[in-house]
Design an enzyme around this catalytic site. Structure first.
Site, PDB file in Angstrom:
ATOM      1  N   ARG A   1       0.756  -1.143   0.113  1.00 17.18           N
ATOM      2  CA  ARG A   1      -0.103   0.124   0.030  1.00 17.18           C
ATOM      3  C   ARG A   1       0.869   1.286  -0.008  1.00 17.18           C
ATOM      4  O   ARG A   1       0.621   2.274  -0.690  1.00 17.18           O
ATOM      5  CB  ARG A   1      -0.924   0.098   1.276  1.00 17.18           C
ATOM      6  CG  ARG A   1      -1.770  -1.164   1.224  1.00 17.18           C
ATOM      7  CD  ARG A   1      -2.868  -0.791   2.287  1.00 17.18           C
ATOM      8  NE  ARG A   1      -2.784  -1.654   3.487  1.00 17.18           N
ATOM      9  CZ  ARG A   1      -3.635  -2.612   3.726  1.00 17.18           C
ATOM     10  NH1 ARG A   1      -4.333  -3.169   3.233  1.00 17.18           N
ATOM     11  NH2 ARG A   1      -2.965  -3.161   5.251  1.00 17.18           N
TER      12      ARG A   1
ATOM     13  N   ASP B   1     -15.880  -3.649  -4.148  1.00 17.14           N
ATOM     14  CA  ASP B   1     -15.819  -4.866  -3.412  1.00 17.14           C
ATOM     15  C   ASP B   1     -17.204  -5.503  -3.314  1.00 17.14           C
ATOM     16  O   ASP B   1     -18.238  -4.737  -3.126  1.00 17.14           O
ATOM     17  CB  ASP B   1     -15.256  -4.641  -2.098  1.00 17.14           C
ATOM     18  CG  ASP B   1     -14.897  -6.060  -1.415  1.00 17.14           C
ATOM     19  OD1 ASP B   1     -13.749  -6.140  -1.052  1.00 17.14           O
ATOM     20  OD2 ASP B   1     -15.591  -6.768  -1.145  1.00 17.14           O
ATOM     21  N   SER B   2     -17.327  -6.644  -3.352  1.00 19.54           N
ATOM     22  CA  SER B   2     -18.934  -7.210  -3.408  1.00 19.54           C
ATOM     23  C   SER B   2     -19.424  -7.188  -1.930  1.00 19.54           C
ATOM     24  O   SER B   2     -20.471  -7.302  -1.800  1.00 19.54           O
ATOM     25  CB  SER B   2     -18.625  -8.611  -3.951  1.00 19.54           C
ATOM     26  OG  SER B   2     -17.712  -9.583  -3.234  1.00 19.54           O
TER      27      SER B   2
ATOM     28  N   CYS C   1      -3.073 -14.220  -3.221  1.00 18.30           N
ATOM     29  CA  CYS C   1      -2.767 -14.623  -2.085  1.00 18.30           C
ATOM     30  C   CYS C   1      -2.841 -16.185  -1.823  1.00 18.30           C
ATOM     31  O   CYS C   1      -3.119 -16.339  -0.635  1.00 18.30           O
ATOM     32  CB  CYS C   1      -3.363 -13.802  -0.916  1.00 18.30           C
ATOM     33  SG  CYS C   1      -5.156 -13.830  -1.125  1.00 18.30           S
TER      34      CYS C   1
HETATM   35  N1  SAH Z   1      -6.858  -5.244  -0.847  1.00 16.17           N
HETATM   36  C1  SAH Z   1      -7.548  -5.438   0.435  1.00 16.17           C
HETATM   37  C2  SAH Z   1      -7.846  -7.037   0.884  1.00 16.17           C
HETATM   38  C3  SAH Z   1      -8.510  -7.679  -0.496  1.00 16.17           C
HETATM   39  S1  SAH Z   1      -9.313  -9.354   0.240  1.00 16.17           S
HETATM   40  C4  SAH Z   1      -7.076  -4.559   1.436  1.00 16.17           C
HETATM   41  O1  SAH Z   1      -5.917  -4.189   1.142  1.00 16.17           O
HETATM   42  O2  SAH Z   1      -7.461  -4.548   2.853  1.00 16.17           O
HETATM   43  C5  SAH Z   1     -10.332  -9.958  -1.089  1.00 16.17           C
HETATM   44  C6  SAH Z   1     -11.696  -8.927  -1.060  1.00 16.17           C
HETATM   45  O3  SAH Z   1     -12.154  -9.513  -2.224  1.00 16.17           O
HETATM   46  C7  SAH Z   1     -12.714  -9.135   0.020  1.00 16.17           C
HETATM   47  O4  SAH Z   1     -13.078  -8.045   0.547  1.00 16.17           O
HETATM   48  C8  SAH Z   1     -13.915  -9.785  -0.761  1.00 16.17           C
HETATM   49  O5  SAH Z   1     -14.936  -9.319  -0.200  1.00 16.17           O
HETATM   50  C9  SAH Z   1     -13.835  -9.254  -2.186  1.00 16.17           C
HETATM   51  N2  SAH Z   1     -14.370 -10.169  -3.126  1.00 16.17           N
HETATM   52  C10 SAH Z   1     -14.349 -11.432  -3.338  1.00 16.17           C
HETATM   53  N3  SAH Z   1     -14.973 -11.909  -4.674  1.00 16.17           N
HETATM   54  C11 SAH Z   1     -15.121 -10.460  -5.023  1.00 16.17           C
HETATM   55  C12 SAH Z   1     -15.742 -10.353  -6.452  1.00 16.17           C
HETATM   56  N4  SAH Z   1     -16.093 -11.207  -7.052  1.00 16.17           N
HETATM   57  N5  SAH Z   1     -16.262  -9.128  -6.374  1.00 16.17           N
HETATM   58  C13 SAH Z   1     -15.759  -8.055  -5.650  1.00 16.17           C
HETATM   59  N6  SAH Z   1     -15.188  -8.228  -4.734  1.00 16.17           N
HETATM   60  C14 SAH Z   1     -14.920  -9.539  -4.244  1.00 16.17           C
END
Ligand code: SAH
Length: 396
Positions: free
Chosen positions: A214, A252-253, A340
């Site tokens: 980040r 985000d979903s 990840c």
């Molecule tokens: N980048 C974030 C962490 C991401 S974790 C950080 O720095 O904090 C992965 C995320 O993807 C989760 O919040 C989950 O809700 C979201 N997610 C999973 N499948 C998804 C989809 N198809 N569309 C949108 N968001 C999704």
């Protein structure tokens, strides 16, 4: 007489333990004493009866997870030593008593010498996730060790193991405070403020493993339009906006994650109009978003492969999402792409990204390789511990 029931390995299987690999597969076991019980400690020996390690026994393909390659004095001392040495590492890399950052991973499973134990420190509260019943049964001893090591900087311990234990085990385990009570959930990371919902959020509440990535994104954000996909609670978004991005979109979903992302942006006094958030599927959002609009796109999807069997599908999903980003990003722009999934190693991930690049037909260069940060160490003898991989790509 050994301290714990004995598990004896086949002759050729002792070598991996001598090389400090922390897992013993069930096929490596020649015989075990009949007092060996699940979720309890065992002594591992070679076929000549020589001591190899102490670990805990499970029924499954990984039969023993090692907690010590030396005989142990007592279980209390073992936990104290493990927690102390994990803390010492965080202290020596400057994460303890740091004015800019009060959230870090205090204990990273195999990387800190105990498979199955994760502890994240959130400004006074430790969130503990035991991925095995053995570790969970030891939660109060672990908490005592945390009190001794952290002293007054520990206010509470929240046990969130219920979310990660096997189904058959979790019915007996409730998520709860095992020390102290709910206190502040505002944390700081490189001077940026975040609200963390460890009780109902994902994992332990925050993706601490992206801290340094980040920070790197901030360097790419000034004067640029940034799309943060799979944004969760807006980690990358806050850094981009703080660094002077002209527009930041979080997608985000999870509605709850997006609500918290909006709050986190407000908490950092980002001017109105810079940040917009959408609770939507990323693939749908990408389809309807304009081409040549974003200067920087962040792709940080959840672990697409939960195990070795879903690797192929995961690789296809990485390819699709990266292709979508390459189609969208402006010429001269950047894509930060992550995986990840532990089951998808760096080579497989790079291959999926390369396949997407070929499909896009654009000139794409790798300008940086990213990983998990120093508070997520992995044992050099356990390469499986490296799970977070990322690339920074320039797209022409
Ligand atoms: N980048 C974030 C962490 C991401 S974790 C950080 O720095 O904090 C992965 C995320 O993807 C989760 O919040 C989950 O809700 C979201 N997610 C999973 N499948 C998804 C989809 N198809 N569309 C949108 N968001 C999704």
């Amino acid at each position: 007489m050994s301290q714990y029931p004995v598990v004896t390995l086949y002759a050729q299987k002792a070598e991996a333990v001598k090389r400090f690999h922390p897992w013993i597969f069930s096929g490596a076991i020649q015989r075990k004493e009949n007092t060996v019980t699940e979720n309890a400690l065992v002594q591992v020996q070679d076929e000549k009866g020589q001591f190899l390690a102490v670990g805990y026994y499970s029924i499954g393909s990984i039969a023993v997870r090692i907690v010590s390659f030396k005989p142990i004095e007592s279980i209390d001392q073992l936990w104290l030593d493990k927690i102390q040495s994990a803390y010492n590492l965080r202290k020596s890399i400057g994460l303890v008593d740091n004015k800019e950052t009060n959230v870090y991973r205090l204990f990273n499973a195999e990387g800190d010498g105990v498979p199955g134990l994760i502890i994240d420190y959130y400004n006074g509260t430790c969130v503990l996730q035991a991925h095995s019943m053995f570790v969970h049964k030891n939660r109060f001893i672990i908490t005592e060790a945390l009190q001794k090591v952290l002293g007054s900087s520990l206010k509470a311990v929240y046990d969130k193991s219920e979310a990660v234990l096997e189904r058959k085990e979790k019915s007996t385990v409730a998520a709860q405070y095992i020390l102290g009570e709910k206190s502040t959930n505002e944390v700081m990371e490189h001077g940026n403020k975040f609200l963390v919902d460890w009780e109902t959020g994902q994992k332990t509440g925050f993706f601490i493993d992206q801290r340094e990535n980040r920070k790197l994104l901030a360097q790419y954000s000034k004067g640029r339009k940034v799309l943060n996909t799979f944004s969760y609670t807006g980690g990358f978004s806050v850094y981009a906006a703080q660094a002077g991005a002209t527009l930041v979109h979080s997608v985000d979903s999870s509605v709850k994650a997006i609500e918290l992302a909006v709050q986190n942006v407000q908490l950092n006094n980002i001017p109105e109009g810079i940040h917009e958030a959408a609770a939507e599927d990323v693939f749908d959002f990408m389809k309807r978003s304009p081409n040549n609009f974003y200067d920087v796109i962040v792709l940080d999807p959840p672990a697409f492969a939960k195990n070795q069997h879903s690797r192929h599908q995961a690789v296809q999903a990485y390819r699709r999402i990266n292709k979508a980003a390459f189609d969208k990003v402006k010429p001269g722009g950047f894509v930060f792409t992550f995986s990840c999934s532990q089951a998808v190693g760096p080579e497989l991930f790079d291959g999926a990204v390369a396949a997407a690049a070929i499909e896009s037909g654009r000139n794409i260069r790798v300008i940086d390789h990213l990983n998990q940060p120093a508070d997520h160490p992995q044992s050099i003898y356990h390469p499986e511990g490296l799970y977070l991989k990322g690339l920074v790509l320039s797209v022409e």
